[in-house]
Write an enzyme that holds these catalytic residues in place. Sequence first.
Site, PDB file in Angstrom:
ATOM      1  N   ALA A 123       0.841  -1.201   0.000  1.00  0.00           N
ATOM      2  CA  ALA A 123       0.000   0.000   0.000  1.00  0.00           C
ATOM      3  C   ALA A 123       0.873   1.246   0.000  1.00  0.00           C
ATOM      4  O   ALA A 123       0.617   2.199  -0.748  1.00  0.00           O
ATOM      5  CB  ALA A 123      -0.929  -0.007   1.209  1.00  0.00           C
ATOM      6  N   ASP A 124       1.902   1.258   0.835  1.00  0.00           N
ATOM      7  CA  ASP A 124       2.832   2.385   0.851  1.00  0.00           C
ATOM      8  C   ASP A 124       3.601   2.489  -0.451  1.00  0.00           C
ATOM      9  O   ASP A 124       3.720   3.573  -1.048  1.00  0.00           O
ATOM     10  CB  ASP A 124       3.824   2.219   2.010  1.00  0.00           C
ATOM     11  CG  ASP A 124       3.224   2.573   3.350  1.00  0.00           C
ATOM     12  OD1 ASP A 124       3.330   3.732   3.757  1.00  0.00           O
ATOM     13  OD2 ASP A 124       2.643   1.678   3.990  1.00  0.00           O
TER      14      ASP A 124
END
Length: 418
Positions: A180-181
């Site tokens: 996600a990051d």
Amino acid sequence: MTGEARDPDGDAGPLDGVTVLDASRVLVGPFCTMQLGDLGADVIKVERPDGGDQTRHWHPPTYGDSDESAYYVSVNRNKRSVALNLASEEGREVFRDLAAEADVLVENFRVGKMEEWGLDYGDLRERNPDLVYCSLSGYGEWGPEKDRPAYDIIMQAEGGLMSITGVEDGMPVRVGVALADIGAGMYATQAILAALLERELGDGTGQKIDVSLLDGQVAWMTYMASNYFATGDPPGRMGSKHPTIAPYQAFETADGYVVVAVASEHIWPDFCRALDREDLVDDPRFAANADRVENRDELDALLAEEFAAYGTDEVIEILREHDVPASTVRDMAEVFDSPQVEARGMRTSVDHPTAGEVEMPASPMHFSRTPTAVRRHPPLLGEHTDEVLRETGYSPDEIERLVAADAVAPSPDERSDG
């Protein structure tokens, strides 16, 4: 800055001459700005004087006997560090001076914090209208959940990734790196480059960019989302299997695992011949991919029995002799011992002042004329404070005053000179 003539050559990357003010920490922002640094930008990393980026202290592991966190090192090369106290008005004024000279600003404070400090886009563009200002957050700058705290595992869960990752009927599984990051960091880099190009092609003004981890995860659902839209049925977990291709998965061998990808109809006959099962080529249950998907359970059981009779290296050699895509499941040691990874220059290192030589994955972006490179080691906290402030026009007396006011921390060499 915009409008300046550029003639990069030699070791200069394609973003040579672009200045990035990096007010981010942990992963999503630093991953974005590291890519910009790899591309040749001058990245000035702003950190708290009392400890800096949190990931500096996320250890073990560290490099050797140093205190350099492997996590921090992984996403902070090609940057200069300035130790700046944004909780003080003096520190914020220094930040405004740095932003006035920057092409790009990247920040991932909680939504509203930069506005509270008087450092949001509306404040900074008054002095620097060509600034490209990128804000990164968990949920974005509007919507009912914009103020919620965000962590990668929560984003993988809420963005749908964990619903399709893991063994069927088993627990949901987080992908092993913080996708996600990293995904949002990639979107931010892409958006920044687009904004810089638009600035050059347009009237020279910058703009605000808003990228969120949740949006990035939702966008990455691609064909899984389309499968849902087409059927109304949310897809579930399938282990290593593919929802619309078969066989395209891992199988257990006598001594490990093999991964195969029969990703087109012309591979299927070769796959059957490799396993000495030509009888399956025209079997009506498996003749076409749609048949194999429909009869997946029967095919999986049959192939599981076949692969169990082979050693991993043996069956991979046979499959590759028949041009069938196949691989072992490599661990990190095997990845970086790969001749192909070595040939592509994907293992690199840089000398560090306290950790010695540190190794890391290289940039995957290869240019014919303006190469990416590891030009700077991941910086020590505040290593370049004095250097950057002098470049911005601060005199030694002014820097000394800022140090005395706890607005900045001196560079380590200045600190040791005491």
